[in-house]
Scaffold this motif. Sequence first.
Motif, short mmCIF file in Angstrom:
data_model
loop_
_atom_site.label_atom_id
_atom_site.label_comp_id
_atom_site.label_asym_id
_atom_site.label_seq_id
_atom_site.Cartn_x
_atom_site.Cartn_y
_atom_site.Cartn_z
N ALA A 254 74.26 45.03 158.34
CA ALA A 254 74.02 44.68 159.33
C ALA A 254 73.25 43.58 159.79
O ALA A 254 73.38 42.89 160.64
CB ALA A 254 71.55 45.28 159.29
N LEU A 255 72.66 42.27 158.41
CA LEU A 255 72.99 41.24 158.65
C LEU A 255 74.19 40.53 159.27
O LEU A 255 74.49 39.52 159.52
CB LEU A 255 72.65 40.19 157.05
N TYR A 256 75.49 41.12 158.10
CA TYR A 256 76.61 41.43 158.94
C TYR A 256 77.19 40.88 160.04
O TYR A 256 78.06 40.08 160.92
CB TYR A 256 77.71 41.45 157.93
N ALA A 257 76.73 42.15 160.53
CA ALA A 257 76.67 42.34 162.21
C ALA A 257 75.61 41.20 163.73
O ALA A 257 76.42 40.69 163.96
CB ALA A 257 76.46 44.07 162.74
N GLU A 258 74.67 40.74 162.52
CA GLU A 258 73.88 40.04 163.17
C GLU A 258 74.49 38.32 163.48
O GLU A 258 74.92 38.05 164.27
CB GLU A 258 72.92 39.87 162.21
N PHE A 259 75.73 37.71 161.80
CA PHE A 259 75.93 36.51 161.71
C PHE A 259 77.51 36.55 163.21
O PHE A 259 77.22 36.04 162.85
CB PHE A 259 76.47 36.42 160.67
N ASN A 260 78.12 37.61 163.33
CA ASN A 260 78.77 38.29 163.97
C ASN A 260 78.91 38.05 165.05
O ASN A 260 79.71 37.70 165.83
CB ASN A 260 80.04 39.76 163.46
N HIS A 261 77.54 38.20 165.57
CA HIS A 261 76.64 38.45 167.00
C HIS A 261 75.58 38.39 167.19
O HIS A 261 75.18 38.92 167.34
CB HIS A 261 77.04 39.95 167.29
N PRO A 262 75.33 36.50 166.73
CA PRO A 262 74.51 35.93 166.69
C PRO A 262 73.34 36.41 168.34
O PRO A 262 73.65 36.30 169.07
CB PRO A 262 74.18 34.23 167.30
N GLY A 263 72.23 36.70 167.79
CA GLY A 263 71.32 36.74 169.20
C GLY A 263 71.35 38.83 169.76
O GLY A 263 70.05 38.71 169.78
N ALA A 264 71.63 39.47 168.64
CA ALA A 264 71.83 40.43 169.04
C ALA A 264 69.84 41.38 168.53
O ALA A 264 69.72 42.16 168.89
CB ALA A 264 72.63 41.34 168.11
N VAL A 265 69.34 39.99 167.52
CA VAL A 265 68.58 40.47 167.05
C VAL A 265 68.45 42.06 165.82
O VAL A 265 67.91 41.83 164.89
CB VAL A 265 66.89 41.12 168.06
N VAL A 266 68.78 43.43 166.75
CA VAL A 266 68.20 44.28 165.72
C VAL A 266 68.89 44.46 164.86
O VAL A 266 68.10 44.98 164.41
CB VAL A 266 68.48 45.47 167.31
N PRO A 267 70.35 44.11 164.13
CA PRO A 267 70.97 44.29 163.63
C PRO A 267 70.14 43.35 162.14
O PRO A 267 70.55 43.72 160.73
CB PRO A 267 72.51 43.83 163.87
N GLY A 268 69.75 42.03 162.32
CA GLY A 268 69.15 41.08 162.23
C GLY A 268 68.05 41.57 161.35
O GLY A 268 67.63 41.53 160.40
N THR A 269 67.03 42.17 162.51
CA THR A 269 65.48 42.64 162.02
C THR A 269 66.30 43.87 160.65
O THR A 269 64.81 43.90 159.16
CB THR A 269 65.21 43.14 163.04
N VAL A 270 66.29 44.60 161.39
CA VAL A 270 66.99 46.16 160.38
C VAL A 270 67.61 45.48 159.02
O VAL A 270 67.12 46.04 157.89
CB VAL A 270 68.27 47.09 161.02
#
Length: 442
Positions: A254-270
């Motif tokens: 999930a953090l990997y997805a957040e770093f590749n799509h900054p601002g998505a918020v949900v993956p970073g939170t999860v």
Amino acid sequence: MNRRSASLLRNPIPVLLLLLAVSVPASAEVLKIVVNDTIHPITNEYIGRALAEAQRAGDKALLIELSTPGGLLESTRDIINKILESPVPVIIYVTPSGSRAASAGFFILEAADVAAMAPGTNTGAAHPVTIGGGKMDDVMKEKIENDSAALMRSVANKRGRNVEIAESAVRQSKSFTEEEALKDKLIDFVASNEQDLFKQLQGKPIKRFNGKEVKLDLVGEPIRPYELTLKERILSFIMDPNIAFILLAIGALALYAEFNHPGAVVPGTVGIIFILLAAFALNLLPVRHAALLMIVAAFILFALEAKFATHGVLAIGGISMLTLGALLLVDAPIPEMRVRLMTALAVSIPVGLITVFLMNIALKARRNKVVTGIQGLIGEVGTAQTALNPAGKVFVHGELWDAVSSTPVPAGQSVVVRSMDGFQLRVDPVSASQPAFSVPVS
């Protein structure tokens, strides 16, 4: 004297009933807990809390229904100490049929004031196992074995049980059925259920750890169940090494997805929540830090695979590294407290493929030409709607723009956008040798 006081004096029955309720203690009960898990810090906390509750409530006994393959030595020692120090008698009952009290469970069973087993159960196999299950040197093996054997001798002797046979379960990994354990005086009773156990126990002296003998009258006494708290249930669930690894892997993905799509918020939170839960669980388990480094290295290999396109070589290496890191992650003495191979493969292969896929998308997006905003116009080919000498109108990207050219451009000629100044484009004419549909590189 106020009106209420006068009323109470005229009618004292409610006062007397209240005083009687306060002065007469609640009837003693049997507190019951169920331990159907590996022995770990949450099990230790649960048993300790139950012992404190039984003492607070003045219960006659604490009944622990036990079914465990074993667990961590430190937690086992803490549980044994709490049982031995408890002012409330502790009954360990291995049940239901088909259950076992193996390894650490055998130590806890022998530490009880009353040890009992249901038909079709077994116990023993308490030989100390090196953390991780590997081979240890002879000196260390002897030290650990002697230490565990001494603990067993101390407990069995004080409880009046067969010290020699109990020690053989430690030194020779012997296991016993319920009938063998009863015959060898490792347990006190074989009972089909709780009430059968209480009937057999009725009127018989029980030797406590301090040497005193007591008699327990539990026939017909109410049994009060004492459950795990919500916190203990959650922690016990995530302390399963398989669950902890899954949380760690999903959190990292999930953090990997957040770093590749900054601002998505949900993956970073999860990702943060899952990784924190995994870290909390792993903090209570014996973890190899080298295995954590292997898991991090696996994600690095996934990123390199997407960047250099090695036709799956680095991806396979990353999946292998992630699987191996999972198998070595928890340094536990029994297989039940380690990550299973099927779990490691079921997580590592999909996570590896998804990570490479996401990284490929991110890298392709960064390589592609920007097609929006000012950058999207740079390099676009349009048509001069009016003569540019040097200013005029051009049609670019489906819109009419003000433009200025460094050289005169007749109407109808193709032009290429070089830059933008405010809302005015700076263009150059496209040479005759250059096709109109091509885009010159600035």
